[in-house]
Scaffold this motif. Structure first.
Motif, PDB file in Angstrom:
ATOM      1  N   VAL A  45       0.803  -1.217   0.000  1.00 24.23           N
ATOM      2  CA  VAL A  45       0.000   0.000   0.000  1.00 24.23           C
ATOM      3  C   VAL A  45       0.842   1.275   0.000  1.00 24.23           C
ATOM      4  N   GLN A  46       1.978   1.274   0.662  1.00 23.32           N
ATOM      5  CA  GLN A  46       2.791   2.490   0.750  1.00 23.32           C
ATOM      6  C   GLN A  46       3.302   2.937  -0.621  1.00 23.32           C
ATOM      7  N   ASP A  47       3.657   1.988  -1.476  1.00 20.15           N
ATOM      8  CA  ASP A  47       4.206   2.322  -2.788  1.00 20.15           C
ATOM      9  C   ASP A  47       3.182   2.243  -3.914  1.00 20.15           C
ATOM     10  N   HIS A  48       1.948   1.885  -3.575  1.00 20.01           N
ATOM     11  CA  HIS A  48       0.913   1.729  -4.597  1.00 20.01           C
ATOM     12  C   HIS A  48       0.392   3.105  -5.018  1.00 20.01           C
ATOM     13  N   PRO A  49       0.177   3.325  -6.305  1.00 20.40           N
ATOM     14  CA  PRO A  49      -0.332   4.636  -6.753  1.00 20.40           C
ATOM     15  C   PRO A  49      -1.699   4.946  -6.120  1.00 20.40           C
ATOM     16  N   THR A  50      -1.851   6.158  -5.630  1.00 21.13           N
ATOM     17  CA  THR A  50      -3.088   6.529  -4.938  1.00 21.13           C
ATOM     18  C   THR A  50      -4.301   6.502  -5.860  1.00 21.13           C
ATOM     19  N   ASP A  51      -4.093   6.702  -7.142  1.00 20.67           N
ATOM     20  CA  ASP A  51      -5.240   6.674  -8.058  1.00 20.67           C
ATOM     21  C   ASP A  51      -5.645   5.244  -8.420  1.00 20.67           C
ATOM     22  N   ARG A  52      -4.942   4.237  -7.867  1.00 22.05           N
ATOM     23  CA  ARG A  52      -5.278   2.838  -8.142  1.00 22.05           C
ATOM     24  C   ARG A  52      -5.474   2.038  -6.852  1.00 22.05           C
ATOM     25  N   LEU A  53      -5.790   2.712  -5.752  1.00 23.70           N
ATOM     26  CA  LEU A  53      -5.970   2.018  -4.480  1.00 23.70           C
ATOM     27  C   LEU A  53      -7.120   1.019  -4.512  1.00 23.70           C
ATOM     28  N   GLU A  54      -8.104   1.244  -5.373  1.00 22.15           N
ATOM     29  CA  GLU A  54      -9.233   0.304  -5.455  1.00 22.15           C
ATOM     30  C   GLU A  54      -8.776  -1.097  -5.851  1.00 22.15           C
ATOM     31  N   GLU A  55      -7.608  -1.220  -6.479  1.00 26.79           N
ATOM     32  CA  GLU A  55      -7.068  -2.533  -6.850  1.00 26.79           C
ATOM     33  C   GLU A  55      -6.742  -3.376  -5.622  1.00 26.79           C
ATOM     34  N   LEU A  56      -6.589  -2.737  -4.466  1.00 32.27           N
ATOM     35  CA  LEU A  56      -6.243  -3.450  -3.247  1.00 32.27           C
ATOM     36  C   LEU A  56      -7.466  -3.852  -2.420  1.00 32.27           C
ATOM     37  N   LEU A  57      -8.658  -3.491  -2.871  1.00 28.73           N
ATOM     38  CA  LEU A  57      -9.878  -3.889  -2.176  1.00 28.73           C
ATOM     39  C   LEU A  57     -10.078  -5.393  -2.349  1.00 28.73           C
ATOM     40  N   PRO A  58     -10.664  -6.064  -1.350  1.00 26.45           N
ATOM     41  CA  PRO A  58     -10.770  -7.528  -1.410  1.00 26.45           C
ATOM     42  C   PRO A  58     -11.435  -8.073  -2.676  1.00 26.45           C
ATOM     43  N   TRP A  59     -12.426  -7.374  -3.212  1.00 22.82           N
ATOM     44  CA  TRP A  59     -13.136  -7.891  -4.374  1.00 22.82           C
ATOM     45  C   TRP A  59     -12.401  -7.622  -5.687  1.00 22.82           C
ATOM     46  N   GLN A  60     -11.295  -6.879  -5.651  1.00 23.28           N
ATOM     47  CA  GLN A  60     -10.505  -6.637  -6.861  1.00 23.28           C
ATOM     48  C   GLN A  60      -9.057  -7.079  -6.710  1.00 23.28           C
ATOM     49  N   TRP A  61      -8.661  -7.506  -5.535  1.00 26.44           N
ATOM     50  CA  TRP A  61      -7.275  -7.789  -5.202  1.00 26.44           C
ATOM     51  C   TRP A  61      -6.726  -8.986  -5.968  1.00 26.44           C
ATOM     52  N   ALA A  62      -5.521  -8.837  -6.434  1.00 28.16           N
ATOM     53  CA  ALA A  62      -4.742  -9.940  -6.993  1.00 28.16           C
ATOM     54  C   ALA A  62      -3.396  -9.907  -6.287  1.00 28.16           C
ATOM     55  N   PRO A  63      -2.929 -11.057  -5.800  1.00 27.80           N
ATOM     56  CA  PRO A  63      -1.664 -11.044  -5.055  1.00 27.80           C
ATOM     57  C   PRO A  63      -0.500 -10.570  -5.919  1.00 27.80           C
ATOM     58  N   ALA A  64       0.466  -9.933  -5.262  1.00 28.14           N
ATOM     59  CA  ALA A  64       1.674  -9.504  -5.970  1.00 28.14           C
ATOM     60  C   ALA A  64       2.395 -10.750  -6.464  1.00 28.14           C
ATOM     61  N   LYS A  65       3.049 -10.625  -7.591  1.00 28.57           N
ATOM     62  CA  LYS A  65       3.815 -11.761  -8.114  1.00 28.57           C
ATOM     63  C   LYS A  65       4.940 -12.077  -7.150  1.00 28.57           C
ATOM     64  N   ASP A  66       5.155 -13.366  -6.954  1.00 37.29           N
ATOM     65  CA  ASP A  66       6.224 -13.810  -6.077  1.00 37.29           C
ATOM     66  C   ASP A  66       7.565 -13.392  -6.672  1.00 37.29           C
ATOM     67  N   LEU A  67       8.387 -12.740  -5.886  1.00 40.46           N
ATOM     68  CA  LEU A  67       9.684 -12.275  -6.362  1.00 40.46           C
ATOM     69  C   LEU A  67      10.585 -13.437  -6.753  1.00 40.46           C
ATOM     70  N   HIS A  68      10.364 -14.615  -6.156  1.00 38.80           N
ATOM     71  CA  HIS A  68      11.186 -15.769  -6.482  1.00 38.80           C
ATOM     72  C   HIS A  68      10.882 -16.279  -7.889  1.00 38.80           C
ATOM     73  N   GLU A  69       9.674 -16.055  -8.366  1.00 38.44           N
ATOM     74  CA  GLU A  69       9.319 -16.485  -9.717  1.00 38.44           C
ATOM     75  C   GLU A  69      10.080 -15.680 -10.767  1.00 38.44           C
ATOM     76  N   ALA A  70      10.351 -14.406 -10.476  1.00 37.86           N
ATOM     77  CA  ALA A  70      11.028 -13.537 -11.432  1.00 37.86           C
ATOM     78  C   ALA A  70      12.516 -13.865 -11.522  1.00 37.86           C
ATOM     79  N   ALA A  71      13.067 -14.439 -10.458  1.00 35.64           N
ATOM     80  CA  ALA A  71      14.512 -14.736 -10.444  1.00 35.64           C
ATOM     81  C   ALA A  71      14.853 -15.983 -11.244  1.00 35.64           C
TER      82      ALA A  71
END
Length: 71
Positions: A45-71
């Motif tokens: 939430v701290q680094d998330h753009p304020t104009d896209r905070l609705e993406e973090l609501l439970p009915w729209q939330w998608a988990p962040a990609k696992d950083l281990h998958e990118a490595a």
């Protein structure tokens, strides 16, 4: 719930507990694990753009990609 709220500390403390429990129950209603949901959202939430905070609501939330998958 009266005995459960005995140690909320104040009216404001009781309101905060009610807010958190509302978020937890909403996450459950949308089939989410509340611990996973809150951990992810509070991390992002701290680094998330304020104009896209609705993406973090439970009915729209998608988990962040696992950083281990990118490595």
């Amino acid at each position: 719930g009266r005995k459960n709220w005995l140690f909320a500390g104040s009216d404001k403390g009781g309101e905060r507990i009610a807010d958190i429990l509302t978020i937890i129950e909403t996450a459950k209603q949308h089939g989410l694990n509340p611990e996973v949901y809150l951990t992810d959202v509070l991390t992002r939430v701290q680094d998330h753009p304020t104009d896209r905070l609705e993406e973090l609501l439970p009915w729209q939330w998608a988990p962040a990609k696992d950083l281990h998958e990118a490595a």
